[in-house]
Design a protein around this motif. Structure first.
Motif, PDB file in Angstrom:
ATOM      1  N   VAL A 258       1.430   6.510   6.783  1.00  0.00           N
ATOM      2  CA  VAL A 258       0.830   5.609   7.578  1.00  0.00           C
ATOM      3  C   VAL A 258       1.280   4.310   7.299  1.00  0.00           C
ATOM      4  O   VAL A 258       1.566   3.476   8.329  1.00  0.00           O
ATOM      5  CB  VAL A 258      -0.763   6.125   7.579  1.00  0.00           C
ATOM      6  CG1 VAL A 258      -1.213   4.981   8.563  1.00  0.00           C
ATOM      7  CG2 VAL A 258      -1.049   7.368   7.892  1.00  0.00           C
ATOM      8  N   SER A 259       1.071   3.928   6.106  1.00  0.00           N
ATOM      9  CA  SER A 259       1.362   2.341   5.646  1.00  0.00           C
ATOM     10  C   SER A 259       2.939   2.153   5.847  1.00  0.00           C
ATOM     11  O   SER A 259       3.161   0.851   6.351  1.00  0.00           O
ATOM     12  CB  SER A 259       1.164   2.091   4.342  1.00  0.00           C
ATOM     13  OG  SER A 259      -0.324   2.352   3.865  1.00  0.00           O
TER      14      SER A 259
ATOM     15  N   SER B 266       1.300   9.465  -5.564  1.00  0.00           N
ATOM     16  CA  SER B 266       1.317  10.826  -5.115  1.00  0.00           C
ATOM     17  C   SER B 266       2.555  11.250  -6.079  1.00  0.00           C
ATOM     18  O   SER B 266       2.367  12.506  -6.334  1.00  0.00           O
ATOM     19  CB  SER B 266       1.907  10.804  -3.613  1.00  0.00           C
ATOM     20  OG  SER B 266       2.134  12.269  -3.104  1.00  0.00           O
TER      21      SER B 266
ATOM     22  N   THR C  74       0.738   3.907  -3.220  1.00  0.00           N
ATOM     23  CA  THR C  74       0.150   5.173  -2.883  1.00  0.00           C
ATOM     24  C   THR C  74       1.478   6.383  -2.872  1.00  0.00           C
ATOM     25  O   THR C  74       1.161   7.445  -3.397  1.00  0.00           O
ATOM     26  CB  THR C  74      -0.306   5.344  -1.441  1.00  0.00           C
ATOM     27  OG1 THR C  74       0.502   4.927  -0.591  1.00  0.00           O
ATOM     28  CG2 THR C  74      -1.748   4.399  -1.305  1.00  0.00           C
ATOM     29  N   SER C  75       2.443   6.239  -2.424  1.00  0.00           N
ATOM     30  CA  SER C  75       3.641   6.901  -2.677  1.00  0.00           C
ATOM     31  C   SER C  75       3.838   7.094  -4.208  1.00  0.00           C
ATOM     32  O   SER C  75       4.163   8.350  -4.613  1.00  0.00           O
ATOM     33  CB  SER C  75       4.562   6.460  -2.097  1.00  0.00           C
ATOM     34  OG  SER C  75       5.324   5.207  -2.290  1.00  0.00           O
TER      35      SER C  75
ATOM     36  N   SER D 264      -3.744  13.346  -0.035  1.00  0.00           N
ATOM     37  CA  SER D 264      -4.240  12.096   0.411  1.00  0.00           C
ATOM     38  C   SER D 264      -3.489  10.719   0.335  1.00  0.00           C
ATOM     39  O   SER D 264      -3.200   9.977   1.232  1.00  0.00           O
ATOM     40  CB  SER D 264      -5.727  11.888   0.065  1.00  0.00           C
ATOM     41  OG  SER D 264      -6.437  13.159   0.079  1.00  0.00           O
ATOM     42  N   THR D 265      -2.978  10.620  -0.585  1.00  0.00           N
ATOM     43  CA  THR D 265      -2.109   9.434  -1.050  1.00  0.00           C
ATOM     44  C   THR D 265      -0.633   9.403  -0.435  1.00  0.00           C
ATOM     45  O   THR D 265      -0.265   8.458  -0.009  1.00  0.00           O
ATOM     46  CB  THR D 265      -1.857   9.494  -2.735  1.00  0.00           C
ATOM     47  OG1 THR D 265      -1.487  10.712  -3.130  1.00  0.00           O
ATOM     48  CG2 THR D 265      -3.199   8.892  -3.233  1.00  0.00           C
TER      49      THR D 265
ATOM     50  N   ILE E  96       0.938  -1.191   0.030  1.00  0.00           N
ATOM     51  CA  ILE E  96      -0.026   0.108  -0.010  1.00  0.00           C
ATOM     52  C   ILE E  96       0.924   1.134  -0.083  1.00  0.00           C
ATOM     53  O   ILE E  96       0.491   2.363  -0.903  1.00  0.00           O
ATOM     54  CB  ILE E  96      -0.892   0.123   1.305  1.00  0.00           C
ATOM     55  CG1 ILE E  96      -1.968  -1.123   1.189  1.00  0.00           C
ATOM     56  CG2 ILE E  96      -1.581   1.228   1.389  1.00  0.00           C
ATOM     57  CD1 ILE E  96      -2.852  -1.252   2.207  1.00  0.00           C
ATOM     58  N   SER E  97       2.010   1.227   0.957  1.00  0.00           N
ATOM     59  CA  SER E  97       2.790   2.527   0.824  1.00  0.00           C
ATOM     60  C   SER E  97       3.449   2.658  -0.538  1.00  0.00           C
ATOM     61  O   SER E  97       3.591   3.745  -0.834  1.00  0.00           O
ATOM     62  CB  SER E  97       3.794   2.300   2.024  1.00  0.00           C
ATOM     63  OG  SER E  97       4.562   3.331   2.222  1.00  0.00           O
TER      64      SER E  97
ATOM     65  N   PHE F  74      -0.472  10.985   2.524  1.00  0.00           N
ATOM     66  CA  PHE F  74      -0.537  10.595   3.965  1.00  0.00           C
ATOM     67  C   PHE F  74      -0.823   9.081   4.112  1.00  0.00           C
ATOM     68  O   PHE F  74      -0.196   8.587   5.116  1.00  0.00           O
ATOM     69  CB  PHE F  74      -1.931  11.348   4.241  1.00  0.00           C
ATOM     70  CG  PHE F  74      -2.148  10.958   5.728  1.00  0.00           C
ATOM     71  CD1 PHE F  74      -1.653  11.417   6.828  1.00  0.00           C
ATOM     72  CD2 PHE F  74      -3.627  10.311   6.070  1.00  0.00           C
ATOM     73  CE1 PHE F  74      -1.802  11.028   8.154  1.00  0.00           C
ATOM     74  CE2 PHE F  74      -3.946   9.854   7.258  1.00  0.00           C
ATOM     75  CZ  PHE F  74      -3.318  10.495   8.350  1.00  0.00           C
ATOM     76  N   ILE F  75      -1.417   8.594   3.011  1.00  0.00           N
ATOM     77  CA  ILE F  75      -1.733   7.221   3.441  1.00  0.00           C
ATOM     78  C   ILE F  75      -0.286   6.402   3.010  1.00  0.00           C
ATOM     79  O   ILE F  75      -0.172   5.403   4.024  1.00  0.00           O
ATOM     80  CB  ILE F  75      -2.774   6.612   2.153  1.00  0.00           C
ATOM     81  CG1 ILE F  75      -4.043   7.266   2.297  1.00  0.00           C
ATOM     82  CG2 ILE F  75      -2.564   5.064   2.120  1.00  0.00           C
ATOM     83  CD1 ILE F  75      -5.017   7.048   1.324  1.00  0.00           C
ATOM     84  N   SER F  76       0.567   6.575   2.381  1.00  0.00           N
ATOM     85  CA  SER F  76       1.753   5.891   2.171  1.00  0.00           C
ATOM     86  C   SER F  76       2.510   6.169   3.455  1.00  0.00           C
ATOM     87  O   SER F  76       3.463   5.337   3.863  1.00  0.00           O
ATOM     88  CB  SER F  76       2.446   6.661   1.065  1.00  0.00           C
ATOM     89  OG  SER F  76       3.001   8.079   1.170  1.00  0.00           O
TER      90      SER F  76
END
Length: 311
Positions: free
Chosen positions: A246-247, A209, A205-206, A239-240, A201-202, A242-244
């Motif tokens: 966190v992951s 981004s 999403t990164s 958003s992406t 996921i990281s 931030f998700i990266s």
């Protein structure tokens, strides 16, 4: 009346409308009335209040000043600096100006779009000329913001890509399968799946981004892009990212728990510190993110529902 409009004191306007309604037609030496002042100084409440007065609305919206500027020309003039600073970043300030121009455009007569002022300028032409510097500053701000976040996203993607091929515990030299994936004791397999999913996921999403911010860097930055397209790109990119982040922290904690045979207290402290890292990221970046969302999804400069195009 004009000073009250200039400073946004709508209560005074409402009281005087009851006591002396004729003062609603007050004008200054440039033939600009309170509705003109409300547009020039971006006073939304007064704008809505005056436009809601059906008995004087048609007369007020048809006025021109001594420079032959109609209301849409006035909306095309730059806002006072005290109003612009309410938005952080020149790109959001440009978005705010476009939203206000469109709000006034919806309530004036369609012929106002083609009328010329004393300098032979249409309202949209005047808007483009007077906001040229702001648009350049908005382009510069957006590019610098995208460039900064691109570096962060690229770094995360690089780390997570490397982690995907150097998994905790290594791989079986015969089958190539990660060792922890085949172990059933102590829930090692479950922990490994947490690491693997978080890492994937990281990485994804990164990468997303980075691509979004690269699109911003190569954008043409036309006037209309500042209204919706550019803010949406910033929302998706932030958003992406931030998700990266966190992951990535979840993957780190899972890998640490797999590699080290330590007490539960240590793991709790690790997760706590990871949570504090996430909270600090949210604390510093959420104001910008929320401001972009608020100004794009629900603009304060759009007229309320009772203000509609009545032509």
């Amino acid at each position: 009346m004009l000073e009250a409009t200039k400073h946004g004191i709508v209560e005074f306007i409402e009281k005087m409308k009851v006591v002396r309604p004729c003062l609603l037609l007050a004008i200054d030496s440039d033939s600009r009335g309170i509705f003109s002042y409300a547009i020039l100084y971006r006073r939304v409440k007064i704008f809505n209040f005056i436009y809601g007065l059906e008995e004087t609305r048609e007369h007020i919206t048809s006025l021109k000043d001594k420079f032959n500027n109609n209301l849409l020309h006035l909306a095309g003039m730059p806002a006072p600096p005290s109003e612009l600073v309410r938005r952080s970043g020149a790109a959001l300030q440009m978005q705010r100006e476009l939203q206000w121009f469109q709000a006034v455009e919806r309530v004036v007569h369609p012929k106002c779009k083609e009328e010329l002022n004393i300098d032979c300028q249409k309202p949209r032409e005047l808007f483009t000329i007077t906001h040229e510097n702001l648009m350049r500053e908005g382009e510069k701000w957006a590019q610098e913001t995208a460039r900064s976040f691109t570096v962060v996203g690229t770094l995360i993607a690089t780390i997570m890509f490397a982690a995907a091929f150097t998994v905790p515990g290594g791989n079986n030299q015969f089958t190539g399968i990660p060792i922890f994936l085949t172990q059933k004791q102590s829930n090692q397999s479950s922990k490994f799946w947490v690491f693997a999913v978080a890492d994937a996921i990281s990485l994804l999403t990164s990468s997303t981004s980075v691509l979004v911010f690269l699109v911003i860097l190569t954008s043409r930055f036309a006037e209309e892009d500042f209204l919706v397209l550019l803010p949406i790109k910033l929302i998706v990119g932030l958003s992406t990212l931030f998700i990266s982040v966190v992951s990535m922290l979840i993957a780190f904690c899972a890998a640490l728990q797999l590699m080290l045979d330590v007490k539960a207290t240590f793991i709790i402290w690790v997760y706590t510190l990871a949570g504090l890292t996430i909270l600090s990221f949210v604390a510093f970046q959420s104001p910008l993110f929320l401001e972009i969302c608020r100004s794009t999804i629900k603009s304060e400069f759009l007229p309320n529902r009772r203000i509609q195009n009545w032509y």
